[in-house]
Enzyme design. Structure first.
Site, PDB file in Angstrom:
ATOM      1  CG  HIS A  30      -1.983  -1.121   0.930  1.00 29.94           C
ATOM      2  ND1 HIS A  30      -2.312  -1.978   1.977  1.00 29.94           N
ATOM      3  CD2 HIS A  30      -2.768  -1.500  -0.020  1.00 29.94           C
ATOM      4  CE1 HIS A  30      -3.243  -2.865   1.390  1.00 29.94           C
ATOM      5  NE2 HIS A  30      -3.681  -2.435   0.193  1.00 29.94           N
TER       6      HIS A  30
ATOM      7  CG  ASP B  66      -7.295  -3.651   0.574  1.00 35.36           C
ATOM      8  OD1 ASP B  66      -6.840  -2.598   1.021  1.00 35.36           O
ATOM      9  OD2 ASP B  66      -7.395  -4.198  -0.602  1.00 35.36           O
TER      10      ASP B  66
ATOM     11  CD  GLU C  38     -13.822  -3.584  -4.412  1.00 31.79           C
ATOM     12  OE1 GLU C  38     -12.574  -3.413  -4.215  1.00 31.79           O
ATOM     13  OE2 GLU C  38     -14.625  -4.619  -5.036  1.00 31.79           O
TER      14      GLU C  38
ATOM     15  CG  ASP D 180      -5.393  -1.619  -4.576  1.00 36.99           C
ATOM     16  OD1 ASP D 180      -4.665  -2.747  -4.891  1.00 36.99           O
ATOM     17  OD2 ASP D 180      -5.726  -0.995  -3.503  1.00 36.99           O
TER      18      ASP D 180
ATOM     19  N   PRO E  99     -13.862 -10.416 -12.433  1.00 38.29           N
ATOM     20  CG  PRO E  99     -14.396  -9.422 -10.485  1.00 38.29           C
ATOM     21  CD  PRO E  99     -14.194 -10.522 -11.325  1.00 38.29           C
TER      22      PRO E  99
END
Ligand code: SAM
Length: 275
Positions: free
Chosen positions: A62, A86, A105, A154, A161
């Site tokens: 990250h 996340d 997301e 990310d 997907p």
């Protein structure tokens, strides 16, 4: 009785994780989601059998995926994260003063599970500077009329997907929504096991952007350790001068020196990139 999870990374390579307990499991519309408590690396999020983040080493991934582009850009303001449900990347991006973040997301269950079981990451998604949009990043960007300074892809591995997040059409849309001096970073998988993907993404991005650079990081919980990120930029070179103003001294992995060193590639990776 001992409980082990077998992470089948490729047809010929798997890793075994000793599990203390299963905290959460759900078959979502998009994937098989699990949060497990492991013996060595704390809590982990698993999607379709593949470890996405571990409490113990998530900071490496990250910090690199967020700070490499955000210190390359001299004044990042508008940041778009595709995937990253996340919350770890959003948490790092929030360390840059003045940023406003949109995060797209596809799977709402990832967001909810992270907030509940991985609050060190998921907590960032409740920050008022982060707008969480539940939807497909590919569709979102096709319709998007806004412009961004930095787009962070990310994504999970290129299955289900996430396949389209590694495609030329998607990168062209990202190019369209970037400001004239904008840049993107994408996680581009293992240089040992995903050579074709890395080479293909690199070539595709070179057809679209004037500047494309690959950097290398070691992430213990990922497939064979080595991990790549690819930066594609309209103006700023991530291997050149980077911004030092506002540098947070509390990082555990990222420093300007680590940033610069990450772009020094060994010959076997240059060969993959045909450089
Ligand atoms: N750090 C992780 C890694 O590389 O293993 C991945 C981070 S995050 C968990 C990846 C996220 O991308 C997942 O939550 C997944 O649901 C999301 N995702 C996959 N395809 C997507 C799409 N088309 N649009 C938006 N999000 C997507």
């Amino acid at each position: 009785m001992e409980l082990w999870m077998v992470e089948q990374n490729t047809p010929g390579y798997s890793v075994n994780w000793k599990i203390k307990q299963t905290l959460y499991r759900e078959t979502t519309r998009f994937q098989e989601l699990e949060v497990l408590e492991t013996e060595e690396l704390g809590r982990v999020m698993v999607l379709d059998g593949n470890i996405q983040v571990t409490e113990v080493d998530e900071f490496i991934y990250h910090e690199m995926i967020a700070h490499v582009p955000l210190y390359t850009h001299p004044r990042p303001r508008e940041v778009l994260i595709i995937g990253g449900g996340d919350g770890g990347t959003a948490r790092e991006a929030l360390k840059h003063e003045g940023v406003s973040i949109e995060l797209v997301e596809i799977d709402p269950s990832v967001v909810e599970a992270s907030k509940r079981y991985l609050p060190q990451m998921g907590g960032a998604l409740d920050d008022p500077r982060v707008k969480v949009i539940i939807g497909d990043g590919i569709e979102y960007i096709e319709k998007c009329q806004k412009k961004y300074d930095v787009v962070i892809i990310d994504s999970s591995d290129p299955v289900g997907p996430a396949v389209g997040l590694f495609s030329e059409g998607f990168y062209r849309q990202v190019h369209r929504v970037l400001n004239e001096d904008g840049l993107l970073i994408a996680q581009t998988e293992s240089p040992s096991f995903n050579r074709d993907l890395l080479a293909g993404v690199n070539q595709t991005l070179k057809d679209i952007f004037p500047l494309v650079r690959v950097c290398l990081t070691s992430i213990p919980c990922y497939l064979a350790g080595f991990w790549t990120f690819t930066v594609a930029s309209k103006r700023y070179d991530p291997t050149g001068e980077i911004r030092r103003a506002g540098l947070d001294s509390g990082y555990r992995y990222y420093t300007p020196e680590v940033h610069q060193a990450a772009f020094v590639l060994p010959p076997f990776i240059k060969a993959i990139l045909r450089e």
